[in-house]
Design a protein around this motif. Structure first.
Motif, PDB file in Angstrom:
ATOM      1  N   THR A 102       0.835  -1.198   0.000  1.00  0.00           N
ATOM      2  CA  THR A 102       0.000   0.000   0.000  1.00  0.00           C
ATOM      3  C   THR A 102       0.869   1.247   0.000  1.00  0.00           C
ATOM      4  O   THR A 102       1.744   1.398   0.858  1.00  0.00           O
ATOM      5  N   LEU A 103       0.632   2.120  -0.973  1.00  0.00           N
ATOM      6  CA  LEU A 103       1.281   3.424  -1.014  1.00  0.00           C
ATOM      7  C   LEU A 103       0.433   4.409  -0.222  1.00  0.00           C
ATOM      8  O   LEU A 103      -0.794   4.423  -0.340  1.00  0.00           O
ATOM      9  N   GLN A 104       1.094   5.240   0.596  1.00  0.00           N
ATOM     10  CA  GLN A 104       0.380   6.205   1.420  1.00  0.00           C
ATOM     11  C   GLN A 104       1.010   7.580   1.279  1.00  0.00           C
ATOM     12  O   GLN A 104       2.229   7.719   1.238  1.00  0.00           O
ATOM     13  N   CYS A 105       0.162   8.597   1.204  1.00  0.00           N
ATOM     14  CA  CYS A 105       0.621   9.982   1.065  1.00  0.00           C
ATOM     15  C   CYS A 105      -0.275  10.874   1.918  1.00  0.00           C
ATOM     16  O   CYS A 105      -1.503  10.828   1.793  1.00  0.00           O
ATOM     17  N   LEU A 116      -1.919   3.839 -14.404  1.00  0.00           N
ATOM     18  CA  LEU A 116      -1.783   2.907 -13.297  1.00  0.00           C
ATOM     19  C   LEU A 116      -1.937   1.477 -13.818  1.00  0.00           C
ATOM     20  O   LEU A 116      -2.404   1.267 -14.944  1.00  0.00           O
ATOM     21  N   PRO A 117      -1.557   0.483 -13.013  1.00  0.00           N
ATOM     22  CA  PRO A 117      -1.619  -0.906 -13.497  1.00  0.00           C
ATOM     23  C   PRO A 117      -3.003  -1.335 -13.976  1.00  0.00           C
ATOM     24  O   PRO A 117      -3.104  -2.248 -14.796  1.00  0.00           O
ATOM     25  N   TYR A 153      -3.104   4.044  -1.998  1.00  0.00           N
ATOM     26  CA  TYR A 153      -3.236   3.333  -3.261  1.00  0.00           C
ATOM     27  C   TYR A 153      -2.694   1.921  -3.049  1.00  0.00           C
ATOM     28  O   TYR A 153      -1.533   1.740  -2.668  1.00  0.00           O
ATOM     29  N   ASN A 154      -3.547   0.936  -3.294  1.00  0.00           N
ATOM     30  CA  ASN A 154      -3.205  -0.451  -3.009  1.00  0.00           C
ATOM     31  C   ASN A 154      -2.667  -1.150  -4.250  1.00  0.00           C
ATOM     32  O   ASN A 154      -3.287  -1.117  -5.312  1.00  0.00           O
ATOM     33  N   LEU A 155      -1.514  -1.771  -4.093  1.00  0.00           N
ATOM     34  CA  LEU A 155      -0.962  -2.658  -5.113  1.00  0.00           C
ATOM     35  C   LEU A 155      -1.295  -4.079  -4.676  1.00  0.00           C
ATOM     36  O   LEU A 155      -0.740  -4.581  -3.695  1.00  0.00           O
ATOM     37  N   THR A 156      -2.211  -4.720  -5.391  1.00  0.00           N
ATOM     38  CA  THR A 156      -2.730  -6.024  -4.989  1.00  0.00           C
ATOM     39  C   THR A 156      -2.117  -7.122  -5.843  1.00  0.00           C
ATOM     40  O   THR A 156      -2.109  -7.037  -7.074  1.00  0.00           O
ATOM     41  N   THR A 201       2.551  -7.805  -9.631  1.00  0.00           N
ATOM     42  CA  THR A 201       3.154  -8.432 -10.807  1.00  0.00           C
ATOM     43  C   THR A 201       4.184  -7.472 -11.388  1.00  0.00           C
ATOM     44  O   THR A 201       4.364  -6.348 -10.900  1.00  0.00           O
ATOM     45  N   ALA A 202       4.825  -7.908 -12.456  1.00  0.00           N
ATOM     46  CA  ALA A 202       5.820  -7.046 -13.107  1.00  0.00           C
ATOM     47  C   ALA A 202       5.181  -5.749 -13.594  1.00  0.00           C
ATOM     48  O   ALA A 202       5.845  -4.712 -13.675  1.00  0.00           O
ATOM     49  N   ASN A 203       3.879  -5.771 -13.869  1.00  0.00           N
ATOM     50  CA  ASN A 203       3.181  -4.598 -14.370  1.00  0.00           C
ATOM     51  C   ASN A 203       3.066  -3.489 -13.330  1.00  0.00           C
ATOM     52  O   ASN A 203       2.745  -2.354 -13.665  1.00  0.00           O
ATOM     53  N   HIS A 204       3.327  -3.794 -12.060  1.00  0.00           N
ATOM     54  CA  HIS A 204       3.202  -2.787 -11.004  1.00  0.00           C
ATOM     55  C   HIS A 204       4.470  -1.939 -10.841  1.00  0.00           C
ATOM     56  O   HIS A 204       4.444  -0.956 -10.101  1.00  0.00           O
ATOM     57  N   ARG A 205       5.543  -2.313 -11.487  1.00  0.00           N
ATOM     58  CA  ARG A 205       6.774  -1.539 -11.340  1.00  0.00           C
ATOM     59  C   ARG A 205       6.623  -0.167 -11.986  1.00  0.00           C
ATOM     60  O   ARG A 205       5.846   0.036 -12.899  1.00  0.00           O
ATOM     61  N   GLY A 206       7.378   0.826 -11.481  1.00  0.00           N
ATOM     62  CA  GLY A 206       7.353   2.149 -12.084  1.00  0.00           C
ATOM     63  C   GLY A 206       7.495   3.252 -11.059  1.00  0.00           C
ATOM     64  O   GLY A 206       7.652   3.007  -9.856  1.00  0.00           O
TER      65      GLY A 206
END
Length: 361
Positions: free
Chosen positions: A151-154, A174-175, A186-189, A192-197
């Motif tokens: 989870t990204l937090q800001c 976004l993915p 923002y949740n990265l669930t 996968t490789a597609n979430h990099r960046g």
């Protein structure tokens, strides 16, 4: 710095006997960050012995006694706050606040204490318009792996309260292929490789410039390989290509990290009389494409081929089947008959046909 006079006036009408004081309500006020403004409380009919003061209730809900008569009650505010009292039968209690800050916002209440009779109060809201500022943002994960959640937090401050959005700078979108997501999380669930960046947090409230901070999501993973075409036909007695696509980080860009097999037999990169090998790098992603060119497709060249990719995280291979026929598969990446070398134009044409095959597959 410009000086904006913000006059918050409280007219307190003192009535004798048991009637006490009456208050005239005023509108809420707005102050630009850094400006000087005034809070003025007027009590009409008050005697010389009447007492007056300001109390602030901050936006966090904390009540602070700011002034009483000619005193600033909070020592650390005396460099920005000053108080002035004027009049006798009509008393005016004026608080000057310099270099307005977000801490000055909230509900301000003036209280008039007559020598006898009932006290009365008036409250008004002060909003200090402040550009957004990002206070915290997630640090890049150090142990993120495929399949895990992150989870990204800001968090941001400002007045009015900023709206927070997440977007991805590189690659774009976004993915889930939307331009941005609203909210401080923002949740990265199931990563996968597609979430990099590179992800960017944007906080905006219409005051000044939007605040921006970014965090890079990167992690290592072993190659994910697929054959561009798992079954294809190559023309007999001509040259033709077979290809595999790989996503990995670190990227597989060296020919020495790609192996081609015919059945169980390793194809040597030095056997340029029969085969040519190349690795094409997609610079916008973690993707590379390995191309094996069979210089002369004879009946013995048919069968199973395997492509194997490796990096520091491991290795992965995929199989594909080649049939030798009189008519080539239209997506097989055919090389013109008699070609003795792989030229840049042929490689570009081959890569184009590979991507077309991926789209139509």
């Amino acid at each position: 710095m410009k000086l904006i006079l913000l006059l918050i006036t409280v007219i307190v009408l003192f009535k004798s006997g048991t009637n006490g004081l009456s208050i005239i309500k005023i509108q809420d006020q707005y102050v630009d960050n850094g400006d000087t403004f005034y809070l003025s409380c007027i009590a009409s009919g008050a005697s010389v012995g009447a007492n007056m003061g300001w109390i602030q209730r901050t936006i966090d809900g904390i009540s602070i006694g700011a002034t009483f008569n000619d005193q600033i009650l909070v020592p650390q505010l005396r460099n920005r706050y000053s108080i002035r009292n004027t009049g006798s039968s009509t008393r005016e209690h004026i608080l000057t606040i310099r270099n307005a800050q977000l801490d000055d916002a909230g509900e301000w209440t003036c209280t008039a204490y007559p020598e006898s009779g009932q006290i009365d109060t008036m409250s008004t809201k002060v909003t200090v318009l402040t550009p957004p500022e990002i206070t915290t943002i997630s640090s890049p994960p150090v142990d993120l792996r495929l399949g895990l959640n992150y989870t990204l937090q800001c968090n941001a401050t400002g007045s009015p309260m900023p709206i927070i959005k997440w977007r991805r700078v590189n690659p774009q979108y976004l993915p889930n292929y939307i331009p941005f997501s609203v909210g401080y999380l923002y949740n990265l669930t199931r990563v996968t490789a597609n979430h990099r960046g590179l992800y960017e947090c944007i906080a905006s409230n219409g005051i000044g410039k939007a605040a921006r901070e970014s965090v890079k999501i990167t992690f290592s993973y072993k190659p994910e390989v697929k054959a561009v075409r798992e079954e294809l036909v190559l023309p007999k007695n001509e040259a033709g290509n077979i290809s595999c696509s790989c996503e990995a980080f670190p990227k597989v860009t060296r020919e020495s990290d790609v192996r081609w097999y015919k059945g169980s037999q390793l194809i040597s990169s030095s056997d340029t009389q029969n085969y040519l090998m190349d690795v094409v790098d997609d610079r916008e992603s973690d993707r590379t494409v390995a191309i094996l060119t069979i210089r002369n497709v004879t009946s013995t060249r048919g069968g199973e081929y395997r492509c194997r990719f490796r990096n520091q995280q491991g290795e992965t291979e995929r199989s594909l089947s080649v049939t030798v026929g009189a008519i080539a598969d239209r997506y097989a990446g055919k090389v013109p008959s008699g070609a003795s070398t792989i030229t840049p134009s042929i490689i570009i044409s081959t890569v184009f046909m590979i991507f077309m095959a991926t789209c139509f597959h």
